[in-house]
Design an enzyme around this catalytic site. Structure first.
Site, PDB file in Angstrom:
ATOM      1  N   CYS A   2      20.654  25.913  63.421  1.00 18.55           N
ATOM      2  CA  CYS A   2      21.055  25.432  64.743  1.00 18.55           C
ATOM      3  C   CYS A   2      22.429  25.992  65.089  1.00 18.55           C
ATOM      4  CB  CYS A   2      21.111  23.916  64.857  1.00 18.55           C
ATOM      5  SG  CYS A   2      19.537  23.118  64.662  1.00 18.55           S
ATOM      6  N   ARG A  27      20.870  31.659  63.941  1.00 17.79           N
ATOM      7  CA  ARG A  27      20.950  30.390  63.211  1.00 17.79           C
ATOM      8  C   ARG A  27      19.715  29.519  63.415  1.00 17.79           C
ATOM      9  NH1 ARG A  27      26.371  29.359  61.616  1.00 17.79           N
ATOM     10  NH2 ARG A  27      25.686  27.279  61.093  1.00 17.79           N
ATOM     11  N   TRP A  72      16.767  25.093  65.219  1.00 14.62           N
ATOM     12  CA  TRP A  72      15.829  25.279  64.104  1.00 14.62           C
ATOM     13  C   TRP A  72      15.344  23.867  63.792  1.00 14.62           C
ATOM     14  CZ3 TRP A  72      15.154  23.551  59.093  1.00 14.62           C
ATOM     15  CH2 TRP A  72      14.258  24.276  58.297  1.00 14.62           C
ATOM     16  N   ASN A  98      23.860  19.773  65.132  1.00 17.45           N
ATOM     17  CA  ASN A  98      23.329  20.533  63.996  1.00 17.45           C
ATOM     18  C   ASN A  98      23.468  19.632  62.774  1.00 17.45           C
ATOM     19  OD1 ASN A  98      22.729  22.405  61.993  1.00 17.45           O
ATOM     20  ND2 ASN A  98      24.705  23.447  62.123  1.00 17.45           N
ATOM     21  N   GLY A  99      22.381  19.421  62.037  1.00 21.44           N
ATOM     22  CA  GLY A  99      22.446  18.537  60.868  1.00 21.44           C
ATOM     23  C   GLY A  99      21.282  17.569  60.901  1.00 21.44           C
ATOM     24  N   GLU A 484      13.757  40.206  44.732  1.00 20.32           N
ATOM     25  CA  GLU A 484      14.369  40.430  46.039  1.00 20.32           C
ATOM     26  C   GLU A 484      13.455  41.287  46.925  1.00 20.32           C
ATOM     27  OE1 GLU A 484      16.577  39.120  47.687  1.00 20.32           O
ATOM     28  OE2 GLU A 484      17.226  40.575  49.171  1.00 20.32           O
ATOM     29  N   LYS A 488      12.007  40.033  50.476  1.00 19.16           N
ATOM     30  CA  LYS A 488      12.231  40.772  51.725  1.00 19.16           C
ATOM     31  C   LYS A 488      10.914  40.954  52.457  1.00 19.16           C
ATOM     32  CE  LYS A 488      15.489  40.428  52.270  1.00 19.16           C
ATOM     33  NZ  LYS A 488      16.449  39.751  51.497  1.00 19.16           N
ATOM     34  N   GLU A 491       9.386  37.524  53.781  1.00 16.95           N
ATOM     35  CA  GLU A 491      10.082  36.815  54.853  1.00 16.95           C
ATOM     36  C   GLU A 491       9.999  37.527  56.194  1.00 16.95           C
ATOM     37  OE1 GLU A 491      14.209  35.911  53.885  1.00 16.95           O
ATOM     38  OE2 GLU A 491      14.586  37.932  53.176  1.00 16.95           O
ATOM     39  N   HIS A 507       0.675  38.000  31.688  1.00 20.11           N
ATOM     40  CA  HIS A 507       0.390  36.567  31.537  1.00 20.11           C
ATOM     41  C   HIS A 507      -0.097  35.941  32.847  1.00 20.11           C
ATOM     42  CE1 HIS A 507       2.034  36.848  27.542  1.00 20.11           C
ATOM     43  NE2 HIS A 507       3.048  37.508  28.057  1.00 20.11           N
ATOM     44  N   LYS A 606      19.233  31.798  59.451  1.00 10.63           N
ATOM     45  CA  LYS A 606      20.185  32.545  58.635  1.00 10.63           C
ATOM     46  C   LYS A 606      21.071  31.637  57.793  1.00 10.63           C
ATOM     47  CE  LYS A 606      22.338  36.360  57.543  1.00 10.63           C
ATOM     48  NZ  LYS A 606      21.599  37.127  56.558  1.00 10.63           N
TER      49      LYS A 606
HETATM   50  C1  G6P Z   1      18.644  31.691  54.041  1.00  5.31           C
HETATM   51  C2  G6P Z   1      18.725  33.136  54.507  1.00  5.31           C
HETATM   52  C3  G6P Z   1      18.768  34.071  53.297  1.00  5.31           C
HETATM   53  C4  G6P Z   1      19.915  33.673  52.380  1.00  5.31           C
HETATM   54  C5  G6P Z   1      19.858  32.187  51.984  1.00  5.31           C
HETATM   55  C6  G6P Z   1      21.138  31.744  51.294  1.00  5.31           C
HETATM   56  O1  G6P Z   1      17.417  31.456  53.446  1.00  5.31           O
HETATM   57  O2  G6P Z   1      17.609  33.465  55.314  1.00  5.31           O
HETATM   58  O3  G6P Z   1      18.942  35.398  53.733  1.00  5.31           O
HETATM   59  O4  G6P Z   1      19.865  34.457  51.223  1.00  5.31           O
HETATM   60  O5  G6P Z   1      19.715  31.382  53.150  1.00  5.31           O
HETATM   61  O6  G6P Z   1      22.188  31.853  52.217  1.00  5.31           O
HETATM   62  P1  G6P Z   1      23.693  32.076  51.837  1.00  5.31           P
HETATM   63  O7  G6P Z   1      24.387  32.188  53.166  1.00  5.31           O
HETATM   64  O8  G6P Z   1      24.126  30.866  51.069  1.00  5.31           O
HETATM   65  O9  G6P Z   1      23.792  33.318  51.049  1.00  5.31           O
END
Ligand code: G6P
Length: 611
Positions: A2, A27, A72, A98-99, A484, A488, A491, A507, A606
């Protein structure tokens, strides 16, 4: 999670609030809304992106004071009614939030019994009605007092902004657990959840802390603590250029950020890496270095991509500094009543510096007496301010929701810390450290070389665009890179993908392999190459389609693979900084081919400021 923006001052609020919402859209982007005061309160909100909201706005929705929100969803599906701002029953007051208000149900029942009606399924609406109820009961009090009384009754987290048509010379904001800052301008003030929304109007910001409330007018700000005592707050200078928060000719922020990595890694290394002297300078850690040297254990806590860089950190610290490391999901760490000893050091890793679970882990460890260090990108963020010491990434604003340059920035900083620690402890000799330091200084150029292959990577992406599943395998330093790479892809393209340590494939995941299954193998560390080759043979025997990430002289791997992407040779410990780049590009091109909005993937945000 948010985004909140507010403006009061000489300009028309609409242009600033809408522009701010566009900057904050990463956000959260399932709905958006604004409230302006121009005589009376005017609210417009809708499901969807800020651009949908913009098309609803008329000339009359304007004035010199306004607040906005990009959502969000937590409570209540994304729809027009659940969008913020939420208003009081008399339509004079609007709130953006936000929260999460955890006790919203009991407060709602109480307010309903007093005759207040609710229209949305959100927790936020209770804030609007609760503030209104205090103004109804005590008509003589100012808006800020009613906000203070309301926040005293709620439990949970909030960053909130409130306007009232009868007190149209002010915005009242309050913070507990969700970030908020004040942008101080000339005859204008802004409030926002992060600096990207205010950077084009001012470079002076004040970060609010938990429990603080502020009253903003066009030429003043007053910050109060929970006892209503006025605080004198430091004004910070923002070092954020407009260029950094714009796409600069790239179709997506994610692609821009992938291509920025040679520069962002150079920025992370600048002034810290002394190749000639074989030493590392980390000013932010000077005061805690002794603690780090004596640490019996390092615990790393983080979420998402930052957790993956933490896993790379585990290999780095154990190899270079011979200290045991545990890597925890921040969300799990907090609730397992972690055993923390005095000589433990916790490192939290966070791009945004605002992730709620990571912040909670930090606070938990601090309370239990641990020294807490931060590896953070956003300067002035809550985590950066609350840690005992730390190292900034200097990667610049990361706006694409899928993290790319922050990952390589985090791994770079972890490498610097591990090397520095290893040198101080004498767990690596100078010759070895010198080799690694020299290799580290060449990483930016080597990333350039990989980026030059982007067309080839796109061609591979074109062939696998519609694959329903992907498997990513790596060993040692590149096991976290496999995780990772899979993250990627899932997501941003919504393809199911799994990352696995290559040997673990036997396994379970091997059962999935057939002639339809793309398997990305990261064969980029010399010390595990023979074992990796055996794993690739096992995939080939089951007709899996192998896409190999390998160094140019690794003929054994390239002969087995159907497709190969080469990355330059480097020290094994540094290989994640190179091997992750083709995986970022592969997922980007697949997502674009599938017509996905890679910067704003569905359901994600984000900066995850709720637990
Ligand atoms: C969200 C974002 C990711 C990020 C994660 C942790 O899921 O989409 O890209 O890695 O949060 O965020 P931070 O800001 O703590 O690295």
């Amino acid at each position: 999670m948010c985004g909140i923006i507010g403006y009061i001052g000489k300009k028309q609020a609409k242009e600033v609030v809408i522009q701010g919402l566009k900057r904050l859209e990463y956000r959260g982007y399932d709905s958006a809304g604004v409230a302006f005061i121009n005589g009376g309160l005017n609210v417009k909100k809708c499901k969807g992106k800020v651009s949908s909201l913009e098309s609803l706005l008329h000339e009359s929705e304007n004035g010199h004071i306004g607040i906005g929100h990009t959502r969000w969803a937590t409570h209540g599906e994304p729809n027009d009614i659940n969008s913020h701002p939420h208003t009081s029953s008399n339509g004079k007051l609007a709130v953006v939030h936000n929260g999460i208000i955890e006790n919203y149900n009991s407060l709602k029942k109480k307010l309903e019994s007093e005759g207040y009606k609710f229209y949305s399924e959100t927790d936020t609406e209770i804030l609007a009605k609760l503030i209104e109820s205090f103004l109804d009961k005590y008509p003589e009090i100012a808006l800020e007092k009613s906000v203070q009384m309301a926040t005293a009754q709620v439990s949970g987290t909030y960053g909130l902004a409130v306007v009232h048509e009868e007190e149209a010379d002010k915005i009242v904001v309050a913070r507990k657990g969700s970030p908020l800052l004040i942008g101080v301008g000339e005859d204008e003030m802004l409030i926002a959840s992060d600096a990207s929304a205010v950077a084009e109007y001012t470079d002076k910001v004040i970060y609010l802390d938990d429990g603080e409330l502020a009253v903003i007018t066009r030429d003043s700000y007053q910050v109060l603590n929970s006892e209503e005592i006025e605080l004198s707050k430091e004004i910070h200078e923002l070092a954020m250029s407009l260029e950094e928060i714009e796409k600069g000719g790239f179709p997506y922020f994610m692609l821009k950020e992938i291509f920025e990595q040679p520069k962002t890694i150079s920025d992370s290394l600048r002034g810290r890496l002394n190749v000639g002297e074989v030493s590392i300078t980390l000013g932010g850690l000077e005061n805690v270095m002794e603690k780090l040297v004596k640490a019996n254990r390092i615990i790393i806590a983080a979420c998402g991509t930052s957790w993956h860089s933490g896993l790379v950190g585990e290999y780095l610290f154990e190899w270079l500094a011979k200290v045991p490391v545990e890597v925890e999901y921040a969300s799990e760490f907090r609730y397992k009543d972690p055993l923390i000893r005095e000589d433990d050091v916790l490192i939290v890793i966070s791009q945004s510096g605002e992730t709620a679970d990571t912040l909670a882990a930090l606070r938990e460890a601090k309370e239990k007496g641990a020294t807490v260090l931060g590896i953070v990108n956003v300067v002035g963020s809550t985590i950066a301010r609350e840690t005992d010491a730390g190292v900034y990434l200097h990667s610049g604003p990361e706006i694409g929701v899928a993290s790319t340059k922050a990952f390589t920035g985090q791994v770079t900083v972890l490498t610097l810390i591990a090397l520095s620690l290893g040198l101080q402890k004498g767990t690596i000799d100078k010759a070895e450290a010198g080799r690694i330091i020299r290799a580290l200084s060449t990483i930016p150029n080597k990333i350039e070389e990989i980026l030059e292959q982007s067309l080839k990577i796109k061609e591979i992406a074109d062939l696998f665009t519609y694959a329903p599943n992907f498997l990513y395998l790596g060993r040692s330093y590149n096991f976290p890179v496999a995780l990772e790479g899979a993250l990627k892809l899932k997501e941003i393209s919504y393809i199911h993908a799994e990352g696995y340590p290559a040997a673990e494939m036997k396994h379970g995941p091997i059962a999935l392999i057939d002639e339809m299954m793309p398997v990305v193998v990261i064969a980029a560390t010399e010390h595990t190459n023979d074992k990796m080759v055996s794993n690739i043979e096992e995939i080939k025997a089951r007709k899996g389609r192998i896409i190999a990430i390998a160094t140019p002289n690794n003929n054994e791997v390239m002969d087995l693979a159907e497709f190969s992407i080469t990355i330059p040779e480097t020290e094994d410990v540094l290989s994640p900084l190179l091997s992750v780049i083709p995986l970022q590009l592969l997922s980007y091109y697949i997502a674009v081919n599938r017509g996905c909005n890679v910067d704003q993937p569905r359901n994600l945000a984000k900066s995850v400021t709720v637990e």
